[in-house]
Structures are given as C-alpha cells and as structure tokens.
Design a protein around this motif. Structure first.
Motif, PDB file in Angstrom:
ATOM      1  N   MET A 213      31.127  -4.993  43.013  1.00 19.30           N
ATOM      2  CA  MET A 213      30.613  -6.316  42.764  1.00 19.30           C
ATOM      3  C   MET A 213      29.092  -6.290  42.830  1.00 19.30           C
ATOM      4  SD  MET A 213      33.445  -8.852  43.235  1.00 19.30           S
ATOM      5  CE  MET A 213      32.288 -10.146  43.252  1.00 19.30           C
ATOM      6  N   LEU A 214      28.479  -7.175  42.096  1.00 20.55           N
ATOM      7  CA  LEU A 214      27.020  -7.264  42.110  1.00 20.55           C
ATOM      8  C   LEU A 214      26.508  -8.154  43.239  1.00 20.55           C
ATOM      9  CD1 LEU A 214      26.278  -7.577  38.304  1.00 20.55           C
ATOM     10  CD2 LEU A 214      26.067  -5.573  39.749  1.00 20.55           C
ATOM     11  N   SER A 215      27.358  -9.027  43.726  1.00 19.05           N
ATOM     12  CA  SER A 215      26.947  -9.938  44.775  1.00 19.05           C
ATOM     13  C   SER A 215      26.462  -9.161  45.995  1.00 19.05           C
ATOM     14  CB  SER A 215      28.119 -10.836  45.171  1.00 19.05           C
ATOM     15  OG  SER A 215      27.711 -11.755  46.149  1.00 19.05           O
ATOM     16  N   GLY A 216      25.261  -9.517  46.450  1.00 22.71           N
ATOM     17  CA  GLY A 216      24.690  -8.862  47.614  1.00 22.71           C
ATOM     18  C   GLY A 216      23.909  -7.595  47.326  1.00 22.71           C
TER      19      GLY A 216
ATOM     20  N   SER B 255      25.111 -13.478  39.188  1.00 27.76           N
ATOM     21  CA  SER B 255      26.250 -12.783  39.793  1.00 27.76           C
ATOM     22  C   SER B 255      26.037 -12.510  41.279  1.00 27.76           C
ATOM     23  CB  SER B 255      26.506 -11.470  39.058  1.00 27.76           C
ATOM     24  OG  SER B 255      26.885 -11.746  37.725  1.00 27.76           O
ATOM     25  N   GLY B 256      24.958 -13.046  41.835  1.00 29.25           N
ATOM     26  CA  GLY B 256      24.730 -12.935  43.264  1.00 29.25           C
ATOM     27  C   GLY B 256      23.846 -11.785  43.704  1.00 29.25           C
ATOM     28  N   ALA B 257      23.277 -11.047  42.755  1.00 28.08           N
ATOM     29  CA  ALA B 257      22.372  -9.947  43.096  1.00 28.08           C
ATOM     30  C   ALA B 257      20.960 -10.474  43.268  1.00 28.08           C
ATOM     31  CB  ALA B 257      22.398  -8.889  41.995  1.00 28.08           C
ATOM     32  N   THR B 258      20.135  -9.674  43.935  1.00 25.82           N
ATOM     33  CA  THR B 258      18.711  -9.953  43.998  1.00 25.82           C
ATOM     34  C   THR B 258      17.993  -8.895  43.165  1.00 25.82           C
ATOM     35  OG1 THR B 258      18.443  -8.656  46.010  1.00 25.82           O
ATOM     36  CG2 THR B 258      18.803 -11.013  46.283  1.00 25.82           C
ATOM     37  N   ILE B 259      16.801  -9.223  42.721  1.00 21.48           N
ATOM     38  CA  ILE B 259      16.016  -8.331  41.874  1.00 21.48           C
ATOM     39  C   ILE B 259      14.830  -7.821  42.664  1.00 21.48           C
ATOM     40  CG2 ILE B 259      14.729  -8.132  39.705  1.00 21.48           C
ATOM     41  CD1 ILE B 259      17.761  -8.834  39.416  1.00 21.48           C
ATOM     42  N   SER B 260      14.559  -6.535  42.548  1.00 20.46           N
ATOM     43  CA  SER B 260      13.376  -5.964  43.167  1.00 20.46           C
ATOM     44  C   SER B 260      12.400  -5.555  42.072  1.00 20.46           C
ATOM     45  CB  SER B 260      13.744  -4.740  44.003  1.00 20.46           C
ATOM     46  OG  SER B 260      12.577  -4.180  44.579  1.00 20.46           O
TER      47      SER B 260
ATOM     48  N   ASN C   7      19.743  -1.111  45.861  1.00 17.21           N
ATOM     49  CA  ASN C   7      21.070  -0.497  45.831  1.00 17.21           C
ATOM     50  C   ASN C   7      21.360   0.180  44.503  1.00 17.21           C
ATOM     51  OD1 ASN C   7      21.632  -3.458  47.347  1.00 17.21           O
ATOM     52  ND2 ASN C   7      22.230  -1.622  48.476  1.00 17.21           N
ATOM     53  N   VAL C   8      20.836  -0.406  43.413  1.00 19.11           N
ATOM     54  CA  VAL C   8      21.144   0.081  42.062  1.00 19.11           C
ATOM     55  C   VAL C   8      19.881   0.041  41.211  1.00 19.11           C
ATOM     56  CG1 VAL C   8      22.472  -0.352  39.943  1.00 19.11           C
ATOM     57  CG2 VAL C   8      23.516  -0.792  42.165  1.00 19.11           C
ATOM     58  N   THR C   9      19.643   1.121  40.464  1.00 17.94           N
ATOM     59  CA  THR C   9      18.581   1.147  39.470  1.00 17.94           C
ATOM     60  C   THR C   9      19.237   1.181  38.098  1.00 17.94           C
ATOM     61  OG1 THR C   9      17.058   2.312  40.922  1.00 17.94           O
ATOM     62  CG2 THR C   9      16.601   2.440  38.573  1.00 17.94           C
ATOM     63  N   VAL C  10      18.896   0.220  37.244  1.00 14.78           N
ATOM     64  CA  VAL C  10      19.423   0.179  35.876  1.00 14.78           C
ATOM     65  C   VAL C  10      18.380   0.808  34.967  1.00 14.78           C
ATOM     66  CG1 VAL C  10      20.231  -1.280  33.990  1.00 14.78           C
ATOM     67  CG2 VAL C  10      20.811  -1.871  36.369  1.00 14.78           C
ATOM     68  N   LEU C  11      18.795   1.861  34.256  1.00 17.90           N
ATOM     69  CA  LEU C  11      17.895   2.632  33.403  1.00 17.90           C
ATOM     70  C   LEU C  11      18.043   2.196  31.951  1.00 17.90           C
ATOM     71  CD1 LEU C  11      18.824   6.106  34.938  1.00 17.90           C
ATOM     72  CD2 LEU C  11      16.841   4.690  35.526  1.00 17.90           C
ATOM     73  N   GLY C  12      17.036   1.501  31.438  1.00 17.40           N
ATOM     74  CA  GLY C  12      17.020   1.118  30.036  1.00 17.40           C
ATOM     75  C   GLY C  12      16.487   2.250  29.187  1.00 17.40           C
ATOM     76  N   ASP C  13      16.405   2.029  27.882  1.00 25.00           N
ATOM     77  CA  ASP C  13      15.836   3.034  26.984  1.00 25.00           C
ATOM     78  C   ASP C  13      14.401   3.318  27.391  1.00 25.00           C
ATOM     79  OD1 ASP C  13      18.116   3.303  25.462  1.00 25.00           O
ATOM     80  OD2 ASP C  13      17.502   1.808  23.981  1.00 25.00           O
ATOM     81  N   GLY C  14      14.026   4.568  27.312  1.00 22.76           N
ATOM     82  CA  GLY C  14      12.672   4.954  27.657  1.00 22.76           C
ATOM     83  C   GLY C  14      12.362   4.739  29.129  1.00 22.76           C
ATOM     84  N   GLU C  15      13.405   4.878  29.965  1.00 27.63           N
ATOM     85  CA  GLU C  15      13.180   4.664  31.395  1.00 27.63           C
ATOM     86  C   GLU C  15      12.082   5.589  31.900  1.00 27.63           C
ATOM     87  OE1 GLU C  15      15.670   8.303  31.833  1.00 27.63           O
ATOM     88  OE2 GLU C  15      15.973   6.549  30.601  1.00 27.63           O
ATOM     89  N   VAL C  16      11.436   5.156  32.918  1.00 27.60           N
ATOM     90  CA  VAL C  16      10.349   5.931  33.501  1.00 27.60           C
ATOM     91  C   VAL C  16      10.971   7.089  34.284  1.00 27.60           C
ATOM     92  CG1 VAL C  16       8.367   5.834  35.046  1.00 27.60           C
ATOM     93  CG2 VAL C  16       8.941   3.847  33.629  1.00 27.60           C
ATOM     94  N   ALA C  17      10.649   8.317  33.881  1.00 28.59           N
ATOM     95  CA  ALA C  17      11.228   9.500  34.522  1.00 28.59           C
ATOM     96  C   ALA C  17      10.978   9.503  36.023  1.00 28.59           C
ATOM     97  CB  ALA C  17      10.690  10.768  33.877  1.00 28.59           C
ATOM     98  N   ALA C  18       9.806   9.046  36.423  1.00 27.63           N
ATOM     99  CA  ALA C  18       9.486   9.001  37.851  1.00 27.63           C
ATOM    100  C   ALA C  18      10.418   8.043  38.592  1.00 27.63           C
ATOM    101  CB  ALA C  18       8.030   8.592  38.051  1.00 27.63           C
ATOM    102  N   ASP C  19      10.809   6.920  37.946  1.00 29.24           N
ATOM    103  CA  ASP C  19      11.732   5.971  38.571  1.00 29.24           C
ATOM    104  C   ASP C  19      13.102   6.601  38.752  1.00 29.24           C
ATOM    105  OD1 ASP C  19       9.845   3.974  38.782  1.00 29.24           O
ATOM    106  OD2 ASP C  19      10.501   2.918  36.970  1.00 29.24           O
ATOM    107  N   LYS C  20      13.555   7.310  37.742  1.00 37.35           N
ATOM    108  CA  LYS C  20      14.863   7.971  37.831  1.00 37.35           C
ATOM    109  C   LYS C  20      14.846   9.019  38.951  1.00 37.35           C
ATOM    110  CE  LYS C  20      18.334  10.220  34.968  1.00 37.35           C
ATOM    111  NZ  LYS C  20      18.666  10.663  33.615  1.00 37.35           N
ATOM    112  N   ARG C  21      13.790   9.796  39.002  1.00 37.86           N
ATOM    113  CA  ARG C  21      13.650  10.828  40.040  1.00 37.86           C
ATOM    114  C   ARG C  21      13.584  10.190  41.435  1.00 37.86           C
ATOM    115  NH1 ARG C  21      10.134  13.460  37.555  1.00 37.86           N
ATOM    116  NH2 ARG C  21       8.303  12.334  38.294  1.00 37.86           N
ATOM    117  N   ARG C  22      12.807   9.129  41.570  1.00 38.21           N
ATOM    118  CA  ARG C  22      12.659   8.441  42.862  1.00 38.21           C
ATOM    119  C   ARG C  22      13.988   7.839  43.313  1.00 38.21           C
ATOM    120  NH1 ARG C  22      10.531   8.071  47.652  1.00 38.21           N
ATOM    121  NH2 ARG C  22      10.021   5.993  48.335  1.00 38.21           N
ATOM    122  N   ALA C  23      14.729   7.230  42.394  1.00 30.37           N
ATOM    123  CA  ALA C  23      16.039   6.671  42.737  1.00 30.37           C
ATOM    124  C   ALA C  23      16.963   7.769  43.258  1.00 30.37           C
ATOM    125  CB  ALA C  23      16.654   5.979  41.526  1.00 30.37           C
TER     126      ALA C  23
END
Length: 106
Positions: free
Chosen positions: A1-4, A27-32, A40-56
């Motif tokens: 679930m996305l809530s929380g 859906s009850g999630a918060t955004i950072s 809790n979750v990183t959503v990777l769109g097209d052209g995601e930042v490689a550093a963000d993927k690595r950091r996650a």
C-alpha cells in the motif's frame, strides 16, 4: 500500500510530476523533495538521475519504475480497470486475487 510511505520521484514522468504527486498523496503517501533515509520508495522516471538511483540503493530504498508505480496505484489503491498513461489498458484484479496468484507461482 502507498498509505504511510514517503516517495521520492526522479527523472521525467510521462504524465508529469504534479500528477504523480497528486496520485501519491491521494493514496496516503507523502512526497519528499530530498532523497534521504526517510524515503521508502524512489520512483525512477525516464532519464532518472544516476546518482539518485545509486543513492537509493546505498540507503536500501526500494526503487520502482514509472510503470511499477502506476501498477501499484491500480492494484493496491483502486482495484479497477484504468487506461494507463501510454494508452495501454491495465487490468487489475483485486489485491486478494493477486496475492493468491503469487503464492501459487512461488
């Protein structure tokens, strides 16, 4: 679930970041706006930042593609048929039926 859950979006999303934020918060999630240990979750769109993927990955944060985010929105929050962002039809069974299917495939 996305809530929380706390969600961080990176890269370009085909339906736009504002819509992604709206769907997640509805859906009850918060955004950072910052990728840190509270996420809790990183959503990777097209052209995601490689550093963000690595950091996650370094932080042990779950990563989803844009399609995985949409599938979870449908399955876990709505349990109904929708037309996805690419014009493809995504049909969803109620979450209980999915759980039964997954346990049979294990």
């Amino acid at each position: 679930m996305l809530s929380g859950k706390c969600i961080y979006f990176t890269g370009d999303l085909s339906f736009g970041i504002a819509k992604a934020h709206e769907l997640a918060t509805d859906s009850g999630a918060t955004i950072s706006s910052v990728l840190n240990a509270t996420v809790n979750v990183t959503v990777l769109g097209d052209g995601e930042v490689a550093a963000d993927k690595r950091r996650a990955t370094e932080l042990g944060i779950e990563t989803w593609t844009e399609d995985e985010f949409l599938e979870r929105m449908v399955r876990e929050e709505h349990g109904r048929r929708v037309v996805a962002h690419n014009g493809r039809r995504m049909e969803d069974m109620p979450a209980e039926a999915d759980d039964a299917d997954e346990s049979q495939n294990a």
